[in-house]
Scaffold this motif. Structure first.
Motif, PDB file in Angstrom:
ATOM      1  N   TRP A   7       0.948  -1.035  -0.151  1.00 20.65           N
ATOM      2  CA  TRP A   7       0.091  -0.092   0.020  1.00 20.65           C
ATOM      3  C   TRP A   7       0.774   1.345  -0.185  1.00 20.65           C
ATOM      4  CZ3 TRP A   7      -4.786   0.538  -1.044  1.00 20.65           C
ATOM      5  CH2 TRP A   7      -5.403   1.883  -0.994  1.00 20.65           C
ATOM      6  N   THR A  17      -5.732  -6.208  -2.969  1.00 15.37           N
ATOM      7  CA  THR A  17      -5.838  -5.111  -2.238  1.00 15.37           C
ATOM      8  C   THR A  17      -7.266  -4.469  -2.179  1.00 15.37           C
ATOM      9  OG1 THR A  17      -3.546  -4.586  -2.387  1.00 15.37           O
ATOM     10  CG2 THR A  17      -4.874  -2.923  -1.752  1.00 15.37           C
ATOM     11  N   ARG A  21     -10.076  -4.396   0.774  1.00 15.67           N
ATOM     12  CA  ARG A  21     -10.744  -3.105   1.140  1.00 15.67           C
ATOM     13  C   ARG A  21     -12.353  -3.181   1.193  1.00 15.67           C
ATOM     14  NH1 ARG A  21     -11.639   2.123  -2.021  1.00 15.67           N
ATOM     15  NH2 ARG A  21     -11.777   3.713  -0.279  1.00 15.67           N
ATOM     16  N   ARG A  59      -3.190  -1.160   7.881  1.00 14.46           N
ATOM     17  CA  ARG A  59      -3.579  -0.177   7.013  1.00 14.46           C
ATOM     18  C   ARG A  59      -4.745   0.884   7.480  1.00 14.46           C
ATOM     19  NH1 ARG A  59      -6.657  -1.065   1.311  1.00 14.46           N
ATOM     20  NH2 ARG A  59      -7.540   0.869   1.028  1.00 14.46           N
ATOM     21  N   TRP A  60      -5.506   0.396   8.313  1.00 16.52           N
ATOM     22  CA  TRP A  60      -6.478   1.682   9.084  1.00 16.52           C
ATOM     23  C   TRP A  60      -6.304   2.011  10.250  1.00 16.52           C
ATOM     24  CZ3 TRP A  60      -8.342  -2.914   5.888  1.00 16.52           C
ATOM     25  CH2 TRP A  60      -8.803  -2.259   4.599  1.00 16.52           C
ATOM     26  N   ASP A  69     -11.823   5.955   5.698  1.00 12.21           N
ATOM     27  CA  ASP A  69     -11.669   5.362   4.438  1.00 12.21           C
ATOM     28  C   ASP A  69     -13.172   4.855   3.803  1.00 12.21           C
ATOM     29  OD1 ASP A  69     -10.167   4.372   2.227  1.00 12.21           O
ATOM     30  OD2 ASP A  69     -10.211   2.409   2.898  1.00 12.21           O
ATOM     31  N   GLU A  73     -14.773   5.601   0.269  1.00 10.68           N
ATOM     32  CA  GLU A  73     -15.376   4.626  -0.836  1.00 10.68           C
ATOM     33  C   GLU A  73     -16.977   5.481  -0.927  1.00 10.68           C
ATOM     34  OE1 GLU A  73     -17.432   1.349   0.613  1.00 10.68           O
ATOM     35  OE2 GLU A  73     -16.286  -0.146  -0.818  1.00 10.68           O
TER      36      GLU A  73
END
Lengths: 203, 203
Positions: A7, A17, A21, A59-60, A69, A73
């Motif tokens: 990432w 990926t 997600r 990642r988050w 995130d 989206e």
């Protein structure tokens, strides 16, 4: 440390990926809609999504990171502006879209949860404002085109017009609890159109 | 069980019961404004207000019970409707009052916290809707009087007009983050007045 997710973006769209997600954000959205922000637990999201806990934490990082995130989206997946050739019809489409979103059981709860989360966390508030900025920017040409067609005077502020359409519907959702129905949506669009034509939103 | 507070209302207004309530709600409001609903702890409220813990637990029971009573007090202390003889001036007074409340550091945070709490708790949502019902009912005669004066057509829905005034300001507070200034307040009042005059809110 294992790097099972590269990432940002070293895997093509639609690849692993993107699938990770999608799963994670779907689960996060479900949890938020069903139980609100306090229930958003990264370990639970990872387990339910079938994704490694390390991946989700790396990642988050935090529940606020997940919400940010998710808002990205939601903006990506939002519908484009209407372009009917008439300000009233464009704003009616906008108002019905907002009303439909806010009264959809999952989406309505999701918006409520995200807005509530933003009241207590600065980074979530910033992500929320960015989401609405994207939506207002997407729909602003409806008003700009109306000005070009002579339906509203030059200097009419598109964001003010669009806020006059959405505002009364959000006020019902978050404050008064009055019903958000098609009549309320159409009245909001009609009122904003009439007021815009009369120059009420010239800044 | 010790009954050091008789309730409801066996002590005259301004007496010990009223003083205890005033202290407790002041502290609860401060905590909500400064740290949000998750920080609203009955034991901390009791200690800070200098009131017995048993009293606070017996009378308000839960954080949601405290918020509900705070909303009752906020409704009791709210300003009466404007009565200027003109719909535009009445709605401008309403819009400026709402804008002033939402941009006041303590009050704005307090409303944000209470609205956030209502998204996750049904009894708080009911108390919030009651608060707005009281406010909308207080201000509805501005629209009814305007109809009687011929400034808007018969059948104009006062709640819809007032929601059109407040809505864009709440939308800025809770969604877009756009500034809530006197220009935004005056535009909301102007737009709602023009739209009402044109019959946009006839239900």
């Amino acid at each position: 440390m294992r790097h099972d997710i590269a990432w940002p973006g070293s895997v093509r769209p639609g690849g692993r990926t993107a699938r990770v997600r999608e799963s994670v954000l779907q689960v996060a959205g479900d949890l938020l809609a069903d139980h609100g922000y306090p229930a958003l637990d990264l370990a639970e999201v990872a387990a339910t999504a079938g994704v490694g806990k390390t991946t989700v934490y790396r990642r988050w990082r935090t529940p606020a990171g997940l919400v940010a995130d998710l808002l990205v989206e939601m903006a990506e997946q939002s519908l484009p502006r209407a372009d009917t050739g008439s300000l009233l019809d464009d704003l009616t489409a906008n108002a019905r879209l907002v009303a439909g979103t806010l009264t959809d059981p999952r989406q309505g709860n999701l918006f409520r949860a995200v807005i509530a989360a933003a009241t207590g966390d600065e980074s979530t508030a910033t992500a929320l404002h960015t989401f609405y900025d994207i939506r207002l920017t997407e729909w602003a040409p409806c008003v700009e085109d109306a000005v070009a067609r002579g339906e509203a005077p030059p200097g009419t502020d598109p964001r003010a017009v669009l806020s006059a359409v959405s505002g009364p519907l959000y006020y019902r959702l978050l404050a008064s609890g009055d019903p958000i129905d098609e009549a309320a949506a159409d009245a909001a669009a009609r009122a904003a159109t009439i007021a815009a034509a009369a120059g009420a939103f010239v800044s």
